[in-house]
Design an enzyme around this catalytic site. Structure first.
Site, PDB file in Angstrom:
ATOM      1  N   ARG A  69       0.846  -1.187   0.000  1.00  0.00           N
ATOM      2  CA  ARG A  69       0.000   0.000   0.000  1.00  0.00           C
ATOM      3  C   ARG A  69       0.883   1.238   0.000  1.00  0.00           C
ATOM      4  NH1 ARG A  69      -5.223   0.506   0.920  1.00  0.00           N
ATOM      5  NH2 ARG A  69      -4.964   2.423   2.113  1.00  0.00           N
ATOM      6  N   HIS A  70       0.290   2.372  -0.360  1.00  0.00           N
ATOM      7  CA  HIS A  70       1.024   3.635  -0.311  1.00  0.00           C
ATOM      8  C   HIS A  70       1.364   3.986   1.143  1.00  0.00           C
ATOM      9  CE1 HIS A  70      -2.711   5.374   1.192  1.00  0.00           C
ATOM     10  NE2 HIS A  70      -3.337   4.775   0.183  1.00  0.00           N
ATOM     11  N   GLY A  71       2.260   4.940   1.316  1.00  0.00           N
ATOM     12  CA  GLY A  71       2.625   5.381   2.653  1.00  0.00           C
ATOM     13  C   GLY A  71       1.557   6.282   3.258  1.00  0.00           C
ATOM     14  N   SER A 163       4.923   7.099  -3.603  1.00  0.00           N
ATOM     15  CA  SER A 163       5.363   5.979  -2.758  1.00  0.00           C
ATOM     16  C   SER A 163       6.373   5.121  -3.503  1.00  0.00           C
ATOM     17  CB  SER A 163       4.160   5.119  -2.341  1.00  0.00           C
ATOM     18  OG  SER A 163       3.329   5.816  -1.433  1.00  0.00           O
TER      19      SER A 163
END
Length: 336
Positions: A69-71, A163
């Protein structure tokens, strides 16, 4: 944000009780990495207790396929609008808020979120991804050695592209993934059909994403006794009439508590509105939404992800076959 205003905010947050300490276990996907691995607080590159960087001698890593997942990100524009709406109501009632310390504190809280942030990656999110890359490289050093062929793919979402760029930087300069902070470089492939498979599944879009009745259970819970109890408590704390609050406004107040902890590592005054019991109700509301929208609620939810998992397994199978082929070519190999 002006430096003096920020300093005043920090002072306010430091003297508040650590309300988020009892709530942080209920933030779901808005939780900090540090909540899952507390060792990261003292060492951002920690692999956890007893974890070494090498695998057993009998194991040889062939390939790593990571779906990340993205940050840490900022709230979406919709969440920021709802938060602004709630904060504006508190400002209008600030004159008579002497009997409501929670409302007074929140009226003084500077509404610094702007709709232009709209879910973008926060500075903490960049650090999340850089440090995650470094931890992963430390655990599988052979797979991240110089001149290894690596590929990064991302969706077209801005936070995901950034990301990917931050993850690439975390792998270090010995891997030739380009230079500079370029969120959309040729070294990060944009592949929405793979990374946002749900948007490309027509049946999912029709039956779930754009179907007003698909979230029927979620809407029923918002109107149920558990949520009503939380609404009454928050309305009382803020000295607001019940009709000025709803489940969405209360949920965004709770999410702001989680965002402030994840983005700034501070306990927000919004946290003071909720007890652990309230957090359990709001966590359940979020889980219920994810169950029906992304989880087991509808069969198409899992089927729409088949393209992604097929891609993962095809690449892993290919790595195994290539390894077997190389073994056959080695002199003296037992494989004929």
């Amino acid at each position: 944000m002006a430096p003096r205003r920020e300093a005043a905010l920090m002072l306010l947050l430091l003297v508040l009780p650590l309300a988020s300490a009892g709530l942080s276990g209920y933030f779901g996907t808005k939780s900090r990495y540090e909540e899952v691995n507390p060792h990261l607080v003292s060492d951002p590159l920690s692999l956890g207790p007893g974890a070494g960087g090498s695998l057993p001698a009998s194991c040889t890593p062939l390939q790593l396929r990571a779906v990340l997942r993205h940050g840490t990100r900022y709230p979406t524009a919709g969440q920021i609008r709802r938060l602004g709406e709630l904060h504006a109501r508190l400002l209008r009632r600030a004159a008579g808020a002497a009997a409501c310390p929670a409302a007074a504190a929140l009226a003084e809280w500077p509404m610094w979120y702007e709709e232009s942030l709209d879910g973008r990656l926060a500075p903490q999110g960049r650090r999340d991804m850089e440090q995650l890359a470094r931890r992963m490289a430390a655990r599988f050093p052979a797979l991240f050695a110089a001149r290894r062929r690596l590929a990064l793919a991302s969706s077209s979402k801005h936070r995901c592209l950034q990301s990917g760029a931050a993850f690439r930087r975390g792998l270090g300069p010995t891997l030739d993934f380009g230079v500079g902070d370029v969120p959309c470089s040729p070294w990060v492939e944009v592949n929405d059909s793979l990374m946002r498979f749900f948007d490309h599944c027509a049946k999912f879009v029709v039956l779930v994403e754009e179907n007003d009745t698909a979230m029927g259970q979620v809407n029923a819970f918002k109107e149920g006794p558990e949520m009503k109890k939380v609404l009454e408590k928050v309305a009382s704390a803020l000295c607001l009439p019940m009709e000025e609050l709803n489940a969405d406004l209360v949920q965004v107040a709770f999410l702001t508590c989680s965002y402030e902890l994840a983005i700034k590592n501070v306990t927000s005054p919004w946290c003071s509105l909720f007890s652990e019991e309230d957090a359990k109700v709001l966590e359940y509301l979020n889980d219920l939404k994810q169950y029906w929208k992304r989880g087991y609620g509808y069969d198409i939810n899992s089927r729409s992800s088949c393209i992604l998992f097929q891609d993962i397994f095809q690449h892993l199978d290919k790595a195994v076959e290539e390894s077997k082929s190389e073994m056959k070519k080695k002199p003296g190999s037992a494989m004929k």
